[in-house]
Design an enzyme around this catalytic site. Sequence first.
Site, PDB file in Angstrom:
ATOM      1  N   ASN A   1     -22.086  -5.070  72.907  1.00 43.29           N
ATOM      2  CA  ASN A   1     -22.749  -5.107  74.114  1.00 43.29           C
ATOM      3  C   ASN A   1     -21.374  -4.872  75.030  1.00 43.29           C
ATOM      4  OD1 ASN A   1     -25.434  -5.508  73.578  1.00 43.29           O
ATOM      5  ND2 ASN A   1     -24.933  -7.684  73.137  1.00 43.29           N
TER       6      ASN A   1
ATOM      7  N   HIS B   1     -16.569  -8.037  70.747  1.00 43.99           N
ATOM      8  CA  HIS B   1     -17.165  -8.425  69.613  1.00 43.99           C
ATOM      9  C   HIS B   1     -18.228  -7.532  69.066  1.00 43.99           C
ATOM     10  CE1 HIS B   1     -19.557 -10.502  72.633  1.00 43.99           C
ATOM     11  NE2 HIS B   1     -20.481 -10.445  71.893  1.00 43.99           N
ATOM     12  N   LEU B   2     -18.426  -7.519  67.647  1.00 46.82           N
ATOM     13  CA  LEU B   2     -19.453  -6.501  67.190  1.00 46.82           C
ATOM     14  C   LEU B   2     -20.388  -7.076  66.318  1.00 46.82           C
ATOM     15  CD1 LEU B   2     -20.263  -3.581  66.036  1.00 46.82           C
ATOM     16  CD2 LEU B   2     -18.346  -3.928  64.249  1.00 46.82           C
ATOM     17  N   HIS B   3     -21.665  -7.155  66.727  1.00 43.83           N
ATOM     18  CA  HIS B   3     -22.699  -7.696  65.997  1.00 43.83           C
ATOM     19  C   HIS B   3     -23.024  -7.231  64.725  1.00 43.83           C
ATOM     20  CE1 HIS B   3     -24.176 -10.386  69.491  1.00 43.83           C
ATOM     21  NE2 HIS B   3     -23.469  -9.442  70.319  1.00 43.83           N
TER      22      HIS B   3
HETATM   23  P1  AMP Z   1     -23.265 -10.874  73.624  1.00 44.63           P
HETATM   24  O1  AMP Z   1     -24.200 -10.990  74.203  1.00 44.63           O
HETATM   25  O2  AMP Z   1     -22.843  -9.500  72.864  1.00 44.63           O
HETATM   26  O3  AMP Z   1     -21.919 -11.256  74.456  1.00 44.63           O
HETATM   27  O4  AMP Z   1     -23.099 -11.814  72.367  1.00 44.63           O
HETATM   28  C1  AMP Z   1     -22.662 -12.970  72.378  1.00 44.63           C
HETATM   29  C2  AMP Z   1     -22.979 -13.816  71.227  1.00 44.63           C
HETATM   30  O5  AMP Z   1     -22.114 -14.965  70.850  1.00 44.63           O
HETATM   31  C3  AMP Z   1     -24.305 -14.383  71.303  1.00 44.63           C
HETATM   32  O6  AMP Z   1     -25.200 -13.875  69.979  1.00 44.63           O
HETATM   33  C4  AMP Z   1     -24.257 -15.763  71.079  1.00 44.63           C
HETATM   34  O7  AMP Z   1     -25.424 -16.522  70.419  1.00 44.63           O
HETATM   35  C5  AMP Z   1     -22.845 -15.964  70.232  1.00 44.63           C
HETATM   36  N1  AMP Z   1     -21.971 -17.206  70.488  1.00 44.63           N
HETATM   37  C6  AMP Z   1     -21.893 -17.640  71.775  1.00 44.63           C
HETATM   38  N2  AMP Z   1     -21.082 -18.657  71.491  1.00 44.63           N
HETATM   39  C7  AMP Z   1     -20.760 -18.730  70.095  1.00 44.63           C
HETATM   40  C8  AMP Z   1     -20.042 -19.966  69.202  1.00 44.63           C
HETATM   41  N3  AMP Z   1     -19.556 -20.686  69.491  1.00 44.63           N
HETATM   42  N4  AMP Z   1     -20.200 -19.558  67.695  1.00 44.63           N
HETATM   43  C9  AMP Z   1     -20.778 -18.484  67.549  1.00 44.63           C
HETATM   44  N5  AMP Z   1     -21.581 -17.634  68.287  1.00 44.63           N
HETATM   45  C10 AMP Z   1     -21.602 -17.715  69.451  1.00 44.63           C
END
Ligand code: AMP
Length: 112
Positions: free
Chosen positions: A86, A99-101
């Site tokens: 995203n 970050h890459l999901h």
């Molecule tokens: P995005 O919407 O692509 O920015 O995804 C951010 C992701 O980071 C979301 O799926 C969150 O659930 C995840 N996230 C946020 N804080 C943390 C954390 N401390 N540890 C692991 N995942 C996180």
Amino acid sequence: MDKCIFCLISNNQVESKKLFNNQFCFIIEDIAPKAPIHLLIIPHKHILRISDYDDIGRILASMFDVATNYAKDIGIVDDGYRLIINQGENSGQEVPHLHLHLLAGRKLLGMG
Ligand code: AMP
Ligand code: ZN
């Protein structure tokens, strides 16, 4: 970045189990998983806007290399998985650090 959660995890200022870690990036489990397997591949460097970097292709390629190798390691290649980035407000990006999901473990429906 002082208050960026992924920078804090990168620097070990916030605890989070790193499933993989090298000089370039690390992998953690998403805190709010959208699938049975939901991992985040995160470069240590705080990258906000991918379009701002001339060498972004090399950075993204390295992230995809790590993701696809890890997918092999955990045995999800045959069933399949999804990789998503995203970028920016309209994408729904919540954490402003590249970050890459990696999502897997169930049939994933269409984008939306
Ligand atoms: P995005 O919407 O692509 O920015 O995804 C951010 C992701 O980071 C979301 O799926 C969150 O659930 C995840 N996230 C946020 N804080 C943390 C954390 N401390 N540890 C692991 N995942 C996180
Ligand atoms: Zn950051």
